[in-house]
Design a protein around this motif. Sequence first.
Motif, PDB file in Angstrom:
ATOM      1  N   UNK A 111     -66.697  36.636 133.939  1.00  0.00           N
ATOM      2  CA  UNK A 111     -66.384  38.048 134.165  1.00  0.00           C
ATOM      3  C   UNK A 111     -65.054  38.438 133.548  1.00  0.00           C
ATOM      4  N   UNK A 112     -64.079  37.542 133.585  1.00  0.00           N
ATOM      5  CA  UNK A 112     -62.795  37.849 132.946  1.00  0.00           C
ATOM      6  C   UNK A 112     -62.981  38.021 131.441  1.00  0.00           C
ATOM      7  N   UNK A 113     -63.801  37.155 130.843  1.00  0.00           N
ATOM      8  CA  UNK A 113     -64.038  37.288 129.403  1.00  0.00           C
ATOM      9  C   UNK A 113     -64.871  38.528 129.100  1.00  0.00           C
ATOM     10  N   UNK A 114     -65.839  38.850 129.976  1.00  0.00           N
ATOM     11  CA  UNK A 114     -66.698  40.017 129.752  1.00  0.00           C
ATOM     12  C   UNK A 114     -65.875  41.304 129.735  1.00  0.00           C
ATOM     13  N   UNK A 115     -64.925  41.385 130.651  1.00  0.00           N
ATOM     14  CA  UNK A 115     -64.083  42.580 130.719  1.00  0.00           C
ATOM     15  C   UNK A 115     -62.775  42.413 129.927  1.00  0.00           C
ATOM     16  N   UNK A 116     -62.690  41.321 129.176  1.00  0.00           N
ATOM     17  CA  UNK A 116     -61.533  41.067 128.312  1.00  0.00           C
ATOM     18  C   UNK A 116     -60.229  41.066 129.103  1.00  0.00           C
ATOM     19  N   UNK A 117     -60.270  40.428 130.258  1.00  0.00           N
ATOM     20  CA  UNK A 117     -59.084  40.305 131.104  1.00  0.00           C
ATOM     21  C   UNK A 117     -58.480  38.918 130.900  1.00  0.00           C
ATOM     22  N   UNK A 118     -57.627  38.814 129.916  1.00  0.00           N
ATOM     23  CA  UNK A 118     -57.041  37.526 129.583  1.00  0.00           C
ATOM     24  C   UNK A 118     -55.662  37.386 130.221  1.00  0.00           C
ATOM     25  N   UNK A 119     -55.267  36.152 130.549  1.00  0.00           N
ATOM     26  CA  UNK A 119     -53.951  35.926 131.151  1.00  0.00           C
ATOM     27  C   UNK A 119     -52.830  36.384 130.223  1.00  0.00           C
ATOM     28  N   UNK A 120     -51.717  36.848 130.797  1.00  0.00           N
ATOM     29  CA  UNK A 120     -50.583  37.308 129.970  1.00  0.00           C
ATOM     30  C   UNK A 120     -50.105  36.263 128.979  1.00  0.00           C
ATOM     31  N   UNK A 121     -50.110  34.989 129.388  1.00  0.00           N
ATOM     32  CA  UNK A 121     -49.616  33.949 128.480  1.00  0.00           C
ATOM     33  C   UNK A 121     -50.533  33.786 127.264  1.00  0.00           C
ATOM     34  N   UNK A 122     -51.836  34.025 127.460  1.00  0.00           N
ATOM     35  CA  UNK A 122     -52.768  33.954 126.330  1.00  0.00           C
ATOM     36  C   UNK A 122     -52.493  35.076 125.341  1.00  0.00           C
ATOM     37  N   UNK A 123     -52.186  36.256 125.867  1.00  0.00           N
ATOM     38  CA  UNK A 123     -51.882  37.408 125.003  1.00  0.00           C
ATOM     39  C   UNK A 123     -50.571  37.179 124.256  1.00  0.00           C
ATOM     40  N   UNK A 124     -49.559  36.671 124.966  1.00  0.00           N
ATOM     41  CA  UNK A 124     -48.284  36.393 124.305  1.00  0.00           C
ATOM     42  C   UNK A 124     -48.466  35.370 123.191  1.00  0.00           C
ATOM     43  N   UNK A 125     -49.259  34.341 123.460  1.00  0.00           N
ATOM     44  CA  UNK A 125     -49.501  33.328 122.440  1.00  0.00           C
ATOM     45  C   UNK A 125     -50.239  33.924 121.245  1.00  0.00           C
ATOM     46  N   UNK A 126     -51.182  34.822 121.516  1.00  0.00           N
ATOM     47  CA  UNK A 126     -51.906  35.476 120.424  1.00  0.00           C
ATOM     48  C   UNK A 126     -50.967  36.280 119.535  1.00  0.00           C
ATOM     49  N   UNK A 127     -49.995  36.969 120.138  1.00  0.00           N
ATOM     50  CA  UNK A 127     -48.999  37.692 119.354  1.00  0.00           C
ATOM     51  C   UNK A 127     -48.202  36.740 118.468  1.00  0.00           C
ATOM     52  N   UNK A 128     -47.805  35.608 119.030  1.00  0.00           N
ATOM     53  CA  UNK A 128     -47.043  34.637 118.239  1.00  0.00           C
ATOM     54  C   UNK A 128     -47.865  34.118 117.067  1.00  0.00           C
ATOM     55  N   UNK A 129     -49.136  33.840 117.321  1.00  0.00           N
ATOM     56  CA  UNK A 129     -49.999  33.318 116.272  1.00  0.00           C
ATOM     57  C   UNK A 129     -50.247  34.359 115.182  1.00  0.00           C
ATOM     58  N   UNK A 130     -50.444  35.605 115.591  1.00  0.00           N
ATOM     59  CA  UNK A 130     -50.656  36.657 114.601  1.00  0.00           C
ATOM     60  C   UNK A 130     -49.412  36.868 113.753  1.00  0.00           C
ATOM     61  N   UNK A 131     -48.244  36.722 114.354  1.00  0.00           N
ATOM     62  CA  UNK A 131     -47.016  36.786 113.574  1.00  0.00           C
ATOM     63  C   UNK A 131     -46.949  35.619 112.591  1.00  0.00           C
ATOM     64  N   UNK A 132     -47.373  34.442 113.041  1.00  0.00           N
ATOM     65  CA  UNK A 132     -47.310  33.252 112.175  1.00  0.00           C
ATOM     66  C   UNK A 132     -48.243  33.380 110.968  1.00  0.00           C
ATOM     67  N   UNK A 133     -49.403  33.999 111.145  1.00  0.00           N
ATOM     68  CA  UNK A 133     -50.340  34.122 110.028  1.00  0.00           C
ATOM     69  C   UNK A 133     -50.146  35.422 109.254  1.00  0.00           C
ATOM     70  N   UNK A 134     -49.127  36.214 109.637  1.00  0.00           N
ATOM     71  CA  UNK A 134     -48.784  37.405 108.878  1.00  0.00           C
ATOM     72  C   UNK A 134     -49.576  38.643 109.206  1.00  0.00           C
ATOM     73  N   UNK A 135     -50.028  38.775 110.457  1.00  0.00           N
ATOM     74  CA  UNK A 135     -50.866  39.924 110.823  1.00  0.00           C
ATOM     75  C   UNK A 135     -50.301  40.721 112.003  1.00  0.00           C
ATOM     76  N   UNK A 136     -49.005  40.651 112.238  1.00  0.00           N
ATOM     77  CA  UNK A 136     -48.432  41.345 113.388  1.00  0.00           C
ATOM     78  C   UNK A 136     -48.656  42.852 113.340  1.00  0.00           C
ATOM     79  N   UNK A 137     -48.708  43.414 112.149  1.00  0.00           N
ATOM     80  CA  UNK A 137     -48.860  44.858 112.017  1.00  0.00           C
ATOM     81  C   UNK A 137     -50.319  45.312 112.049  1.00  0.00           C
TER      82      UNK A 137
END
Length: 285
Positions: A111-137
């Motif tokens: 249900x968390x995945x269905x409603x896209x309710x991800x933990x804050x730490x997962x979102x923060x990590x995703x931001x870091x990864x997107x910055x690392x691969x050059x897609x922050x914008x």
Amino acid sequence: MLRLEGLSKVYGTGDRALTDVSLSVEPGQVIGLIGPSGAGKSTLIRCVNRLVEPTSGKIFLGDLEITGLSRGGLRQARRRIGMIFQEYALVERLTVMENVLSGRLGYVGFWRSFFRKFPPEAIENAYRLLDRVGLSAHVNKRADALSGGQRQRVGIARALEQDPDLLLIDEPTASLDPKTSRQIMRLIVEICDERGLPAIINIHDVALAQQFVRRIIGLQAGKVVFDGSPDELDADVLTRIYGEEDWSATIRKVDEDGEEDGEDDDAGSEEHVAALDRERMAGLT
């Protein structure tokens, strides 16, 4: 880290895809897997995470025997194996961030995945990864609005969002132009070096493999016929892998221009855009 012992695969048609393949991959080691079409390259990497079931042999990830796992155990083990695909395998209608966060689906409940309710730490990590691969914008762009190189960067970030112990990479540059192909290979190798992450890259471009990986394995008719450094990949070895041909141009290494590709350059980080995107993503938590 990864160890294959006597791995073989025979399909129901009687076609033999792999025969007694044994090899090991150490932490941080990136292997280029080369060979003609039908040599068993894709079958090999799909056997590792049992998307294809081996006929015989054993596969170990660390001390864990992958080939001996039940369905539930395999589901747990697949969290540790990131996969990057030739055709990106993104959900086109979802945003860049949502596609990256799908790398956490094995860790959150239905249900968390269905409603896209991800933990804050997962979102923060995703931001870091997107910055690392050059897609922050590009956090809130839909996947279908991206260039091919940008899509592959999303695929890399998604695989890393799993926090894997191993990367399996199937033809990551086959759909890309030569310049973007070099950038994607460079990015993969740099990230593996940074994280001590082992990887197997199924790749057709011999010159590209020579340029970026330190170990190359050549398959011919499902058997390992070469395992060595790029410098050892001479005309005789290529003839053993692919058959008779004039290999003088193929073994010449690609020139390194050291530039970033123009189409993907707009993937650079912009702090104010990233900050706005971070606020919008707060609704996912």
